[in-house]
Enzyme design. Structure first.
Site: not given
Length: 250
Positions: A151, A138
């Site tokens: 995350y 990401s």
């Protein structure tokens, strides 16, 4: 083993980027090993892409049992030409206000499962004469974003891991890619873990569709680059670090 057949193993294949990888890899592969927790979704996907031998593997890759089952499928239905480590989820909230169990599960899924499946696939790829590993990370792996500390940390690991792994397999015709999308329209933001996240506060121009993200990923395999950030706006965000301005989206 399907030695003569082009084969892909895709994790998190029941929806979003994983399902789209299965659809687009169907043009390149004869066999797809689709892994996810929701088998009924995998069976529906198999019906959607006829002409491909799709093996639906029900497994939770945040567990030892799930990784073991998937590794066994890789050995029995493989070897694989493509390994897509896509399975993942996110949580929204501060470290101390988010259940520790969910954070640990995220680490096991994003990091442990990726490492174990890559380690299992590479020896077969070497014997086969090459292969492709795509680790889905990401833009959050580059940028500090409030309420997504673990995350982002796991995605940063995937960036570093992918860059280093590519160096290890140089000369063996194995391509390693770290796909780093930004905001993508999937079910990720609709899960209970993302309760409190306000999608409407993300500028429309930052959103991408799964189809264009996967298309960019597969197209980039012909380039000599490991990290792939799809979308002009996402690349500019990574360069400038402006994602920090997107804090407080709850």
């Amino acid at each position: 083993m399907t030695d003569s057949k082009k084969t892909a193993l895709v994790t998190g294949a029941s929806a979003g980027l994983g399902a789209e990888f299965c659809r687009q890899l169907a043009a390149h592969c004869e066999v797809i090993i689709a892994v996810a927790r929701r088998k009924e979704r995998l069976l529906a996907l198999a019906a959607e892409i006829p002409g491909v031998e799709l093996h639906a593997i029900e497994a939770d890759l945040s567990t030892v049992e799930g990784v073991t089952r998937t590794t066994e499928a890789l050995r029995q239905q493989g070897p694989v030409d493509y390994l897509i480590n896509n399975a993942g989820f996110g949580t929204f909230g501060t470290l101390v206000d988010t259940p520790l169990a969910s954070q640990q599960r995220m680490i096991r899924l994003h990091i442990d499962a990726t490492v174990e499946l890559s380690r299992a696939a590479i020896p077969f790829m070497k014997e086969r004469g090459g292969g492709v590993i795509i680790n889905v990370a990401s833009v959050g792996g580059f940028l500090a974003m409030r309420d997504t500390a673990v995350y982002g940390g796991t995605k940063a690991f995937l960036v570093s891991f992918s860059n280093s792994l590519q160096q290890e397999v140089v000369g063996q015709n194995i391509r390693v890619q770290c796909l780093c999308p930004g905001f993508t329209r999937t079910e990720l933001q609709d899960t209970p873990e993302f309760e409190g996240f306000d999608k409407s506060r993300v500028p429309e121009e930052l959103w991408m569709e799964s189809e264009e993200v996967v298309t960019a990923s597969l197209a980039a395999l012909s380039q000599d680059t490991v990290v792939v950030v799809p979308g002009d706006m996402n690349r500019e965000l990574v360069k400038s670090g402006l994602m920090g301005q997107l804090e407080g989206l709850g």
